[in-house]
Design a protein around this motif. Structure first.
Motif, PDB file in Angstrom:
ATOM      1  N   GLU B 240       0.695  -1.232   0.021  1.00  0.00           N
ATOM      2  CA  GLU B 240       0.010   0.093   0.147  1.00  0.00           C
ATOM      3  C   GLU B 240       0.837   1.191   0.004  1.00  0.00           C
ATOM      4  N   LEU B 241       1.973   1.369   0.629  1.00  0.00           N
ATOM      5  CA  LEU B 241       3.031   2.424   0.654  1.00  0.00           C
ATOM      6  C   LEU B 241       3.671   2.614  -0.783  1.00  0.00           C
ATOM      7  N   ALA B 275      -3.151   6.042  -2.273  1.00  0.00           N
ATOM      8  CA  ALA B 275      -2.900   7.249  -1.626  1.00  0.00           C
ATOM      9  C   ALA B 275      -3.793   7.276  -0.304  1.00  0.00           C
ATOM     10  N   VAL B 276      -5.005   6.839  -0.270  1.00  0.00           N
ATOM     11  CA  VAL B 276      -5.826   6.949   0.913  1.00  0.00           C
ATOM     12  C   VAL B 276      -5.337   5.630   1.873  1.00  0.00           C
ATOM     13  N   GLU B 278      -2.492   4.152   1.966  1.00  0.00           N
ATOM     14  CA  GLU B 278      -1.122   4.529   2.861  1.00  0.00           C
ATOM     15  C   GLU B 278      -1.334   5.272   4.230  1.00  0.00           C
ATOM     16  N   GLN B 279      -2.425   6.272   4.292  1.00  0.00           N
ATOM     17  CA  GLN B 279      -2.544   6.929   5.325  1.00  0.00           C
ATOM     18  C   GLN B 279      -3.226   6.151   6.496  1.00  0.00           C
ATOM     19  N   ARG B 282      -0.531   3.484   7.749  1.00  0.00           N
ATOM     20  CA  ARG B 282       0.266   3.724   8.524  1.00  0.00           C
ATOM     21  C   ARG B 282      -0.724   4.211  10.043  1.00  0.00           C
ATOM     22  N   HIS B 283      -1.596   5.016   9.856  1.00  0.00           N
ATOM     23  CA  HIS B 283      -2.046   5.763  11.213  1.00  0.00           C
ATOM     24  C   HIS B 283      -3.269   4.744  11.716  1.00  0.00           C
TER      25      HIS B 283
END
Lengths: 68, 337
Positions: B240-241, B275-276, B278-279, B282-283
């Motif tokens: 995903e990143l 791009a979504v 990734e966030q 991570r978070h």
């Protein structure tokens, strides 16, 4: 979605602003962008080639001698 | 665009592949009703064609199975014992080949740093890739993309709370957010058809080199073992990143080569979706997972490093083959129609 459940907007700080969708985005030039995704990543650094949608262009770019 | 609901298609299950050595021959023999394998995995090349195909075939019983093979063999003790010996060799080799550590933030930082001028398959395809190379790349990627998100689905019951909810939200997106025609595996199949490739599950198994099989095997290994749930999350994070910039290069490659809307569309979708993701990864997944159980950090780092290693190995294999003007597949594709 139940009316009690507020839309969540996440400001990531180092990246885009995440908005629960679907959303319509009105831009200053009068264009309107529709995003049908469950979550949309809105570009706030203005570097996205797909502005106003994030394409991860905010990322750090490492400098090297070779250029593409 | 006018679309009509597709008629339900009854698809044949994939055929068993051809053996590539004694280990894969032993597994195929067992699936055809033969006796328990008499060979052992000890000493086999952990990244070689034979071991990787043997492992891949074992795992396929948990996904779609094979034509003419009894579904119950999925839980055959002989097969599971043999799979265990293959997994031990593969896992030990992966652990020995990566630096390890538990600094998740540093691993993420290195994954999301774009290096201009970087070499790699998507860079090559964007700059000067040829149409046959693009088709080969898609055939190589089909082993994963036709089961996109499936290996990661195994981890759902092994997670809890925020990490679980966030992972499911990404999986939901991969599965078309409730629409079968928008599942990423389906979008990939549509691209394959547009490029004159078969979209049948398993159609390119015999053509897939060990580097492709190893990548998917690592996902299945980490997905099927609860003890490797942290590694699975790390593997998922790598996908995903790193996907958005790579997908943007493939959009540019497809446009430069004048390829069709399904091809451009598949990668354009991944620029925005990942791009979504990734966030969220991570978070929403990694941060709460590690906060709840700090011991997960080393497993997440291992998963990231192992996935990166296998991705690099595939990239090196492809660029080496193309650099010599040969096919990166085990068997060359028939020419585009």
């Amino acid at each position: 979605m139940s009316p009690e459940r507020a839309q969540r907007v996440v400001v990531t700080g180092d990246g885009p602003v995440l908005v629960e969708g679907p959303v319509e985005i009105d831009l200053p030039d009068g264009t309107r962008v529709l995003s049908q995704r469950p979550v949309t990543a809105l570009c706030v650094c203005r570097r996205s080639a797909r502005y106003p949608i994030c394409d991860t262009s905010h990322r750090t770019r490492k400098k090297t001698e070779e250029s593409s | 665009m006018t679309t009509t609901a597709p008629a339900p298609v009854r698809r044949a299950r994939p055929a068993l592949p051809r053996a590539r050595g004694p280990l894969s021959a032993a597994v195929l023999d067992l699936l055809r009703g033969g006796a328990a394998p008499a060979v052992g995995a000890t000493g086999a090349d952990p990244f070689g064609e034979d071991l990787q195909l043997a492992l891949y075939v074992c795992y396929e019983l948990h996904y779609r199975g094979f034509a003419g093979v009894d579904d119950e063999l999925e839980w055959s003790p002989e097969l599971l014992a043999f799979r265990r010996s293959l997994e031990s060799v593969f896992l030990a080799a992966l652990r020995g080949a990566v630096p390890g550590g538990d600094d998740v933030a540093a691993e993420i930082a290195s994954l999301v740093t774009e290096v201009p001028g970087e070499r790699g398959v998507s860079h090559h395809l964007r700059r000067r890739g040829e149409p046959w190379q693009f088709r080969e790349y898609i055939a190589l990627r089909s082993a994963y993309h036709l089961k996109e998100a499936d290996p990661q689905a195994w981890v759902i019951p092994r997670l809890d709370g925020h990490a679980k909810a966030a992972l499911v939200s990404v999986e939901h997106d991969e599965y078309g957010a409730g629409r079968g025609e928008l599942m990423h595996a389906r979008l990939f199949g549509d691209m394959m058809l547009e490029l004159g490739l078969s979209d049948e599950y398993g159609a390119y198994l015999d053509a897939s080199p060990a580097q492709v099989l190893a990548e998917v095997n690592f996902m299945s290994l980490a997905g099927l073992h609860r003890s490797l749930r942290g590694a699975l999350v790390g593997q998922f994070a790598v996908v995903e990143l790193t996907s958005s910039p790579g997908s943007a290069r493939l959009v540019a490659a497809a446009q430069r080569l004048g390829l069709g809307p399904a091809t451009v569309g598949f990668y354009a979708e991944h620029v925005e979706a990942d791009a979504v993701h990734e966030q969220v990864v991570r978070h929403g997944i990694i941060a709460p997972l590690v906060a709840e159980d700090p011991a997960m950090a080393a497993d997440v780092v291992f998963g990231m490093q192992a996935a990166t290693l296998l991705d690099d190995r595939l990239g090196e294999h492809v660029m080496a083959a193309w650099g010599e003007g040969r096919s990166a597949l085990v068997r060359e594709l028939p020419p585009a129609p």
